[in-house]
Design a protein around this motif. Sequence first.
Motif, PDB file in Angstrom:
ATOM      1  N   TYR A   1       0.739  -1.340   0.082  1.00 28.50           N
ATOM      2  CA  TYR A   1       0.144   0.047  -0.087  1.00 28.50           C
ATOM      3  C   TYR A   1       1.056   1.284   0.184  1.00 28.50           C
ATOM      4  CZ  TYR A   1      -4.045  -2.967   1.306  1.00 28.50           C
ATOM      5  OH  TYR A   1      -4.989  -4.080   1.521  1.00 28.50           O
ATOM      6  N   GLN A   2       1.747   1.139   0.824  1.00 28.23           N
ATOM      7  CA  GLN A   2       2.970   2.406   1.065  1.00 28.23           C
ATOM      8  C   GLN A   2       3.524   2.673  -0.545  1.00 28.23           C
ATOM      9  OE1 GLN A   2       4.619   0.897   4.573  1.00 28.23           O
ATOM     10  NE2 GLN A   2       3.904   2.658   5.697  1.00 28.23           N
ATOM     11  N   ILE A   3       3.924   1.593  -1.016  1.00 25.52           N
ATOM     12  CA  ILE A   3       4.694   1.822  -2.384  1.00 25.52           C
ATOM     13  C   ILE A   3       3.675   2.298  -3.415  1.00 25.52           C
ATOM     14  CG2 ILE A   3       5.566   0.426  -4.002  1.00 25.52           C
ATOM     15  CD1 ILE A   3       6.907  -1.500  -2.453  1.00 25.52           C
ATOM     16  N   VAL A   4       2.495   1.839  -3.312  1.00 25.94           N
ATOM     17  CA  VAL A   4       1.585   2.452  -4.440  1.00 25.94           C
ATOM     18  C   VAL A   4       1.279   3.787  -4.046  1.00 25.94           C
ATOM     19  CG1 VAL A   4      -0.746   2.094  -5.350  1.00 25.94           C
ATOM     20  CG2 VAL A   4       0.669   0.090  -4.878  1.00 25.94           C
ATOM     21  N   GLU A   5       1.229   4.085  -2.887  1.00 23.89           N
ATOM     22  CA  GLU A   5       0.580   5.435  -2.598  1.00 23.89           C
ATOM     23  C   GLU A   5       1.805   6.427  -2.794  1.00 23.89           C
ATOM     24  OE1 GLU A   5      -2.041   5.733   1.494  1.00 23.89           O
ATOM     25  OE2 GLU A   5       0.171   4.872   1.710  1.00 23.89           O
ATOM     26  N   GLY A   6       3.092   5.888  -2.668  1.00 24.87           N
ATOM     27  CA  GLY A   6       4.250   6.741  -3.028  1.00 24.87           C
ATOM     28  C   GLY A   6       4.250   6.920  -4.639  1.00 24.87           C
ATOM     29  N   MET A   7       4.005   5.820  -5.509  1.00 22.91           N
ATOM     30  CA  MET A   7       4.152   5.926  -6.700  1.00 22.91           C
ATOM     31  C   MET A   7       2.979   6.818  -7.276  1.00 22.91           C
ATOM     32  SD  MET A   7       4.697   2.122  -8.042  1.00 22.91           S
ATOM     33  CE  MET A   7       4.710   2.386  -9.883  1.00 22.91           C
ATOM     34  N   ARG A   8       2.020   6.857  -6.735  1.00 22.56           N
ATOM     35  CA  ARG A   8       0.786   7.827  -7.380  1.00 22.56           C
ATOM     36  C   ARG A   8       1.014   9.087  -7.030  1.00 22.56           C
ATOM     37  NH1 ARG A   8      -0.165   4.684 -10.964  1.00 22.56           N
ATOM     38  NH2 ARG A   8      -1.648   3.152 -10.612  1.00 22.56           N
TER      39      ARG A   8
ATOM     40  N   ARG B   1       5.549  11.005 -12.632  1.00 18.65           N
ATOM     41  CA  ARG B   1       6.156  10.010 -13.412  1.00 18.65           C
ATOM     42  C   ARG B   1       5.217   8.527 -13.046  1.00 18.65           C
ATOM     43  NH1 ARG B   1      11.922   8.939 -12.567  1.00 18.65           N
ATOM     44  NH2 ARG B   1      11.637   6.935 -13.237  1.00 18.65           N
ATOM     45  N   HIS B   2       4.617   8.362 -12.308  1.00 18.76           N
ATOM     46  CA  HIS B   2       4.040   7.194 -12.059  1.00 18.76           C
ATOM     47  C   HIS B   2       2.456   7.111 -11.715  1.00 18.76           C
ATOM     48  CE1 HIS B   2       8.000   5.274 -12.116  1.00 18.76           C
ATOM     49  NE2 HIS B   2       8.330   6.057 -10.982  1.00 18.76           N
ATOM     50  N   GLN B   3       1.850   8.235 -12.064  1.00 16.99           N
ATOM     51  CA  GLN B   3       0.445   8.449 -11.525  1.00 16.99           C
ATOM     52  C   GLN B   3      -0.405   7.410 -12.701  1.00 16.99           C
ATOM     53  OE1 GLN B   3      -0.329  12.553 -12.067  1.00 16.99           O
ATOM     54  NE2 GLN B   3       0.245  12.823 -10.049  1.00 16.99           N
ATOM     55  N   ASN B   4       0.189   7.242 -14.007  1.00 20.94           N
ATOM     56  CA  ASN B   4      -0.576   6.388 -14.872  1.00 20.94           C
ATOM     57  C   ASN B   4       0.160   4.920 -15.031  1.00 20.94           C
ATOM     58  OD1 ASN B   4      -2.476   8.434 -15.626  1.00 20.94           O
ATOM     59  ND2 ASN B   4      -1.022   9.433 -16.677  1.00 20.94           N
TER      60      ASN B   4
ATOM     61  N   VAL C   1      -5.673   3.479  -2.799  1.00 23.77           N
ATOM     62  CA  VAL C   1      -4.625   3.937  -2.665  1.00 23.77           C
ATOM     63  C   VAL C   1      -4.156   3.992  -4.197  1.00 23.77           C
ATOM     64  CG1 VAL C   1      -3.864   3.314  -0.444  1.00 23.77           C
ATOM     65  CG2 VAL C   1      -3.430   1.868  -2.344  1.00 23.77           C
ATOM     66  N   GLY C   2      -4.645   3.596  -5.178  1.00 20.15           N
ATOM     67  CA  GLY C   2      -4.031   3.743  -6.443  1.00 20.15           C
ATOM     68  C   GLY C   2      -4.021   2.548  -7.257  1.00 20.15           C
ATOM     69  N   ALA C   3      -4.168   1.260  -6.898  1.00 24.18           N
ATOM     70  CA  ALA C   3      -4.130   0.198  -7.557  1.00 24.18           C
ATOM     71  C   ALA C   3      -5.188  -0.012  -8.943  1.00 24.18           C
ATOM     72  CB  ALA C   3      -4.666  -1.214  -6.895  1.00 24.18           C
ATOM     73  N   SER C   4      -4.442  -0.318  -9.928  1.00 24.44           N
ATOM     74  CA  SER C   4      -5.201  -0.522 -11.190  1.00 24.44           C
ATOM     75  C   SER C   4      -6.190  -1.753 -11.223  1.00 24.44           C
ATOM     76  CB  SER C   4      -4.297  -0.627 -12.472  1.00 24.44           C
ATOM     77  OG  SER C   4      -3.256   0.699 -12.373  1.00 24.44           O
TER      78      SER C   4
END
Length: 75
Positions: free
Chosen positions: A35-42, A46-49, A70-73
Amino acid sequence: EVVTLADSMQAVEVIEYVEPDLVIVDVMMPKVTGYQIVEGMRRSPRHQNTPILFLSAKDSPRDIKYGYKVGASFY
């Protein structure tokens, strides 16, 4: 090319300089959760998409809902 990492802290560092086509992450990891990795990416423009897939044993409706929040696809 596939990059595999056994350490969640490595993932945080590698994602900073790699532009992945897809990220597959587990929720349950030591030190930094998926969850924390995905939050940071979002948070990074560069990693929003970047498509992100959670592949995890945590499959309750609550876990899945939070993963998408949190941003999972895909979960």
